[in-house]
Design an enzyme around this catalytic site. Structure first.
Site, PDB file in Angstrom:
ATOM      1  N   GLU A  43     -33.794  -0.695 -12.177  1.00 52.09           N
ATOM      2  CA  GLU A  43     -34.154   0.153 -13.314  1.00 52.09           C
ATOM      3  C   GLU A  43     -33.026   0.111 -14.355  1.00 52.09           C
ATOM      4  O   GLU A  43     -31.845   0.116 -14.001  1.00 52.09           O
ATOM      5  CB  GLU A  43     -34.350   1.583 -12.799  1.00 52.09           C
ATOM      6  CG  GLU A  43     -34.710   2.629 -13.832  1.00 52.09           C
ATOM      7  CD  GLU A  43     -34.884   4.011 -13.197  1.00 52.09           C
ATOM      8  OE1 GLU A  43     -35.386   4.904 -13.885  1.00 52.09           O
ATOM      9  OE2 GLU A  43     -34.512   4.190 -12.007  1.00 52.09           O
ATOM     10  N   LYS A 113     -42.277   4.343 -17.758  1.00 52.71           N
ATOM     11  CA  LYS A 113     -42.195   5.294 -16.644  1.00 52.71           C
ATOM     12  C   LYS A 113     -42.910   6.604 -16.985  1.00 52.71           C
ATOM     13  O   LYS A 113     -42.649   7.220 -18.014  1.00 52.71           O
ATOM     14  CB  LYS A 113     -40.725   5.554 -16.315  1.00 52.71           C
ATOM     15  CG  LYS A 113     -40.479   6.353 -15.036  1.00 52.71           C
ATOM     16  CD  LYS A 113     -38.985   6.426 -14.771  1.00 52.71           C
ATOM     17  CE  LYS A 113     -38.661   7.114 -13.454  1.00 52.71           C
ATOM     18  NZ  LYS A 113     -37.201   7.134 -13.183  1.00 52.71           N
ATOM     19  N   CYS A 146     -39.009   3.671 -10.040  1.00 54.80           N
ATOM     20  CA  CYS A 146     -38.249   4.688  -9.315  1.00 54.80           C
ATOM     21  C   CYS A 146     -39.091   5.896  -8.899  1.00 54.80           C
ATOM     22  O   CYS A 146     -39.892   5.804  -7.982  1.00 54.80           O
ATOM     23  CB  CYS A 146     -37.035   5.097 -10.159  1.00 54.80           C
ATOM     24  SG  CYS A 146     -35.658   5.762  -9.178  1.00 54.80           S
TER      25      CYS A 146
END
Length: 275
Positions: A43, A113, A146
């Site tokens: 990330e 995200k 994540c």
């Protein structure tokens, strides 16, 4: 027929975009020399993670045709790779925690995200699109980032979209845990793989950044939810696994049970009343 998947667990430095690109390039080249066909990076691999404020983040963000993506695309073309890596995406007035997919043809897509973790909420804009699934020469690759992996609905959405493999760039912070236990983030990733009969490749980072220590817990799980390979915690390196991605298309686990076919959507609809 198997596909070699690699996760490049590398150290990164906040603000050192040139140095981070060099680090990522070296790891990708090493993975390619080892026969990797799909390479996953961490990330925010281009920038580092612990931003002082929105202004610092904005100064490090880049567009989809910026230097990090361009370099990954060049490497993908040179080595015949599919590369998935995280970067802070500048998109007009918004800045997203994003992941790009590139292959020898160039940029294939960008995922933003959706589930922001902790202080990310203070600096990033939240993505509102469904998880991305990209058709590649090696199969259908799903992408999320994540904290997204910790939401079973999100992992299920990728699997139901027909992904053969889920790739997840992450930055897992080192948090207290009982002696001998795996990080809970890893446990959730393994559970997501097993619940959907879908391999998951999670690429973490290592090092310490502005006081935050990172786990370095990269893992590649098979379609049954077992780890095929786990990185050494806190140690830089590239882990690889040879995966038969076609196996993830078989959701039946015995004569009676199918991990997707057994879902009771007639009952699950009632839970919507609890939202």
């Amino acid at each position: 027929m198997t596909t070699r998947v690699a996760c490049a667990q590398v150290p990164l430095s906040i603000g050192d975009t040139a140095g981070n690109r060099t680090t990522c390039r070296s790891a990708i080249e090493a993975a390619a020399r080892d026969g990797a066909q799909i390479v996953v990076m961490p990330e925010l691999a281009s920038s580092g993670y612990v931003f002082a404020d929105r202004a610092e983040l904005s100064s490090l963000a880049e567009t989809c045709d910026g230097p990090a993506i361009a370099e990954w695309a060049n490497l993908a073309e040179a080595f015949g790779l599919t590369i998935i890596g995280g970067f802070p995406e500048a998109a007009g007035d918004a800045v997203y925690n994003s992941a790009a997919v590139v292959d020898p043809t160039g940029l294939r897509g960008v995922y933003r995200k959706a589930h922001l973790w902790d202080s990310e909420n203070a600096v990033f804009d939240r993505g509102d699109d469904l998880p991305m699934v990209v058709d590649t020469d090696h199969g259908r690759i799903g992408v999320m980032i994540c904290y997204d992996v910790e939401f079973p609905e999100w992992v299920r959405a990728v699997a139901l979209s027909g992904a053969d493999l889920l790739c997840a760039p992450v930055n897992w912070p080192l948090l207290p845990r009982p002696e001998g236990e795996r990080p809970t983030e890893m446990v959730r990733a393994l559970a997501g793989a097993g619940m959907n009969r879908m391999p998951i490749a999670v690429c973490d980072r290592v090092g310490t950044e502005r006081g935050q220590v990172w786990i370095g817990g990269s893992v590649i799980a098979d379609a049954d939810g077992y780890p095929m390979v786990v990185a050494e915690f806190g140690t830089a390196g590239v882990i690889t696994a040879d995966i038969d991605l076609a196996e993830s298309r078989v959701k039946r686990i015995n004569s009676y049970n199918d991990v997707h076919g057994d879902r009771r959507t007639d009952l699950y609809r009632r839970t919507a009343l609890l939202d």
